[in-house]
Design a protein around this motif. Structure first.
Motif, PDB file in Angstrom:
ATOM      1  N   SER A  62       1.086  -1.470  -0.016  1.00 18.69           N
ATOM      2  CA  SER A  62      -0.431   0.111  -0.270  1.00 18.69           C
ATOM      3  C   SER A  62       0.739   1.205   0.472  1.00 18.69           C
ATOM      4  O   SER A  62       2.262   1.045   0.254  1.00 18.69           O
ATOM      5  N   ILE A  63       0.059   2.076  -0.611  1.00 16.49           N
ATOM      6  CA  ILE A  63       0.814   3.547  -0.287  1.00 16.49           C
ATOM      7  C   ILE A  63       0.692   4.839   0.950  1.00 16.49           C
ATOM      8  O   ILE A  63      -0.084   4.579   1.865  1.00 16.49           O
ATOM      9  N   GLY A  64       2.242   4.643   0.784  1.00 16.37           N
ATOM     10  CA  GLY A  64       2.246   5.118   3.187  1.00 16.37           C
ATOM     11  C   GLY A  64       2.507   7.198   2.333  1.00 16.37           C
ATOM     12  O   GLY A  64       1.612   7.657   3.088  1.00 16.37           O
ATOM     13  N   LYS A  65       3.433   6.925   1.509  1.00 19.04           N
ATOM     14  CA  LYS A  65       3.470   8.661   1.224  1.00 19.04           C
ATOM     15  C   LYS A  65       3.526   8.379  -0.063  1.00 19.04           C
ATOM     16  O   LYS A  65       4.427   7.465  -0.309  1.00 19.04           O
ATOM     17  N   TYR A  66       2.969   9.328  -0.525  1.00 26.25           N
ATOM     18  CA  TYR A  66       3.749   9.783  -1.667  1.00 26.25           C
ATOM     19  C   TYR A  66       3.189  11.202  -2.207  1.00 26.25           C
ATOM     20  O   TYR A  66       2.038  12.097  -2.662  1.00 26.25           O
ATOM     21  N   THR A  67       5.070  12.076  -1.892  1.00 24.24           N
ATOM     22  CA  THR A  67       4.585  13.567  -2.597  1.00 24.24           C
ATOM     23  C   THR A  67       6.140  14.043  -3.085  1.00 24.24           C
ATOM     24  O   THR A  67       6.660  13.897  -1.645  1.00 24.24           O
ATOM     25  N   ASP A  68       5.914  15.135  -3.925  1.00 18.76           N
ATOM     26  CA  ASP A  68       7.118  15.573  -4.274  1.00 18.76           C
ATOM     27  C   ASP A  68       8.185  14.194  -4.355  1.00 18.76           C
ATOM     28  O   ASP A  68       9.647  15.331  -4.344  1.00 18.76           O
ATOM     29  N   GLY A  69       8.138  13.721  -5.319  1.00 22.35           N
ATOM     30  CA  GLY A  69       9.422  12.795  -6.013  1.00 22.35           C
ATOM     31  C   GLY A  69       9.457  11.596  -4.891  1.00 22.35           C
ATOM     32  O   GLY A  69      10.079  11.035  -5.288  1.00 22.35           O
ATOM     33  N   ASP A  70       8.395  11.604  -3.540  1.00 17.47           N
ATOM     34  CA  ASP A  70       8.783  10.545  -2.376  1.00 17.47           C
ATOM     35  C   ASP A  70       7.861   9.964  -2.271  1.00 17.47           C
ATOM     36  O   ASP A  70       6.622  10.621  -2.707  1.00 17.47           O
ATOM     37  N   LEU A  71       8.398   8.619  -2.049  1.00 19.45           N
ATOM     38  CA  LEU A  71       7.587   7.008  -2.183  1.00 19.45           C
ATOM     39  C   LEU A  71       7.696   6.338  -1.570  1.00 19.45           C
ATOM     40  O   LEU A  71       8.850   5.904  -0.697  1.00 19.45           O
ATOM     41  N   CYS A  72       6.650   6.461  -0.233  1.00 18.95           N
ATOM     42  CA  CYS A  72       6.711   4.984   0.899  1.00 18.95           C
ATOM     43  C   CYS A  72       5.529   4.388   0.476  1.00 18.95           C
ATOM     44  O   CYS A  72       4.403   3.835   0.287  1.00 18.95           O
ATOM     45  N   ILE A  73       6.657   2.772   0.133  1.00 22.67           N
ATOM     46  CA  ILE A  73       5.438   1.346   0.102  1.00 22.67           C
ATOM     47  C   ILE A  73       5.911   0.779   1.232  1.00 22.67           C
ATOM     48  O   ILE A  73       6.793   0.181   1.892  1.00 22.67           O
ATOM     49  N   LEU A  74       4.379   0.010   2.047  1.00 21.81           N
ATOM     50  CA  LEU A  74       4.191  -0.090   3.215  1.00 21.81           C
ATOM     51  C   LEU A  74       3.889  -1.933   2.552  1.00 21.81           C
ATOM     52  O   LEU A  74       2.780  -1.793   1.645  1.00 21.81           O
ATOM     53  N   GLY A  75       4.637  -2.532   3.413  1.00 23.12           N
ATOM     54  CA  GLY A  75       3.604  -4.061   3.465  1.00 23.12           C
ATOM     55  C   GLY A  75       4.807  -5.232   3.100  1.00 23.12           C
ATOM     56  O   GLY A  75       6.702  -4.517   3.662  1.00 23.12           O
ATOM     57  N   LYS A  76       4.935  -6.176   3.114  1.00 21.22           N
ATOM     58  CA  LYS A  76       6.274  -7.003   2.524  1.00 21.22           C
ATOM     59  C   LYS A  76       6.145  -7.187   1.139  1.00 21.22           C
ATOM     60  O   LYS A  76       6.207  -8.077   0.357  1.00 21.22           O
ATOM     61  N   VAL A  77       7.738  -6.435   1.296  1.00 21.84           N
ATOM     62  CA  VAL A  77       8.859  -5.611  -0.081  1.00 21.84           C
ATOM     63  C   VAL A  77       9.167  -7.096   0.037  1.00 21.84           C
ATOM     64  O   VAL A  77      10.018  -7.732   0.884  1.00 21.84           O
ATOM     65  N   ARG A  78       9.780  -7.976  -1.286  1.00 16.37           N
ATOM     66  CA  ARG A  78       9.566  -8.812  -1.502  1.00 16.37           C
ATOM     67  C   ARG A  78      10.766  -8.771  -3.032  1.00 16.37           C
ATOM     68  O   ARG A  78      11.902  -9.207  -2.493  1.00 16.37           O
ATOM     69  N   SER A  79      10.746  -8.369  -3.405  1.00 12.59           N
ATOM     70  CA  SER A  79      12.008  -8.246  -4.840  1.00 12.59           C
ATOM     71  C   SER A  79      11.479  -6.963  -5.486  1.00 12.59           C
ATOM     72  O   SER A  79      10.857  -6.385  -4.948  1.00 12.59           O
ATOM     73  N   LEU A  80      12.786  -5.947  -5.828  1.00 11.17           N
ATOM     74  CA  LEU A  80      12.832  -5.189  -6.491  1.00 11.17           C
ATOM     75  C   LEU A  80      13.609  -5.594  -7.878  1.00 11.17           C
ATOM     76  O   LEU A  80      14.412  -6.223  -8.081  1.00 11.17           O
ATOM     77  N   SER A  81      13.043  -5.384  -9.338  1.00 12.54           N
ATOM     78  CA  SER A  81      13.216  -5.828 -10.778  1.00 12.54           C
ATOM     79  C   SER A  81      12.963  -3.998 -11.589  1.00 12.54           C
ATOM     80  O   SER A  81      12.196  -3.939 -11.382  1.00 12.54           O
ATOM     81  N   LEU A  82      14.580  -4.175 -12.536  1.00 13.90           N
ATOM     82  CA  LEU A  82      14.746  -3.274 -13.211  1.00 13.90           C
ATOM     83  C   LEU A  82      13.703  -3.321 -14.637  1.00 13.90           C
ATOM     84  O   LEU A  82      13.961  -4.923 -15.577  1.00 13.90           O
ATOM     85  N   LEU A  83      13.193  -3.016 -15.043  1.00 14.80           N
ATOM     86  CA  LEU A  83      11.932  -2.622 -16.335  1.00 14.80           C
ATOM     87  C   LEU A  83      12.058  -2.227 -17.401  1.00 14.80           C
ATOM     88  O   LEU A  83      12.741  -2.939 -18.511  1.00 14.80           O
ATOM     89  N   GLU A  84      12.981  -1.206 -17.196  1.00 15.30           N
ATOM     90  CA  GLU A  84      13.545  -0.140 -18.002  1.00 15.30           C
ATOM     91  C   GLU A  84      14.599   0.746 -18.430  1.00 15.30           C
ATOM     92  O   GLU A  84      14.082   1.296 -16.960  1.00 15.30           O
ATOM     93  N   GLY A  85      15.571   1.526 -18.757  1.00 10.73           N
ATOM     94  CA  GLY A  85      16.288   2.155 -18.513  1.00 10.73           C
ATOM     95  C   GLY A  85      17.467   1.181 -18.399  1.00 10.73           C
ATOM     96  O   GLY A  85      17.868   0.422 -18.246  1.00 10.73           O
ATOM     97  N   VAL A  86      18.953   2.441 -17.222  1.00  7.71           N
ATOM     98  CA  VAL A  86      19.628   2.590 -17.030  1.00  7.71           C
ATOM     99  C   VAL A  86      20.689   1.267 -16.887  1.00  7.71           C
ATOM    100  O   VAL A  86      20.175   0.318 -17.064  1.00  7.71           O
TER     101      VAL A  86
END
Length: 86
Positions: A62-86
């Motif tokens: 869930s979204i805990g905070k989203y403002t001025d380019g800052d985002l906090c995602i709450l919950g059990k984050v298990r993975s992060l993967s690159l979709l496109e770019g860098v």
């Protein structure tokens, strides 16, 4: 506010072109430099940065905070993967 204090102290972080990610394992992830949000569900969130896009997968997200380019995602984050770019 305790969560944000823990995020500031966390050593589990990743920095890349124009963005920063800080993790509290199985609790939250905090992102700086967010340009936009893509798809969002309780199991997956797509986050767009100026130079790339990433997918965050987990449980009960869930979204805990989203403002001025800052985002906090709450919950059990298990993975992060690159979709496109860098």
């Amino acid at each position: 506010m305790r969560l944000y204090e823990e995020l500031k102290k966390s050593e589990a972080s990743l920095e890349f072109v124009g963005a920063r990610v800080v993790f509290l394992p199985l609790r939250a992830a905090y992102f700086e430099g967010v340009k936009a949000l893509g798809d969002f569900s309780e199991m997956r969130v797509e986050v767009c940065f100026p130079a790339c896009s990433i997918a965050i997968e987990g449980e009960g997200l869930s979204i805990g905070k989203y403002t001025d380019g800052d985002l906090c995602i709450l919950g059990k984050v298990r993975s992060l993967s690159l979709l496109e770019g860098v």
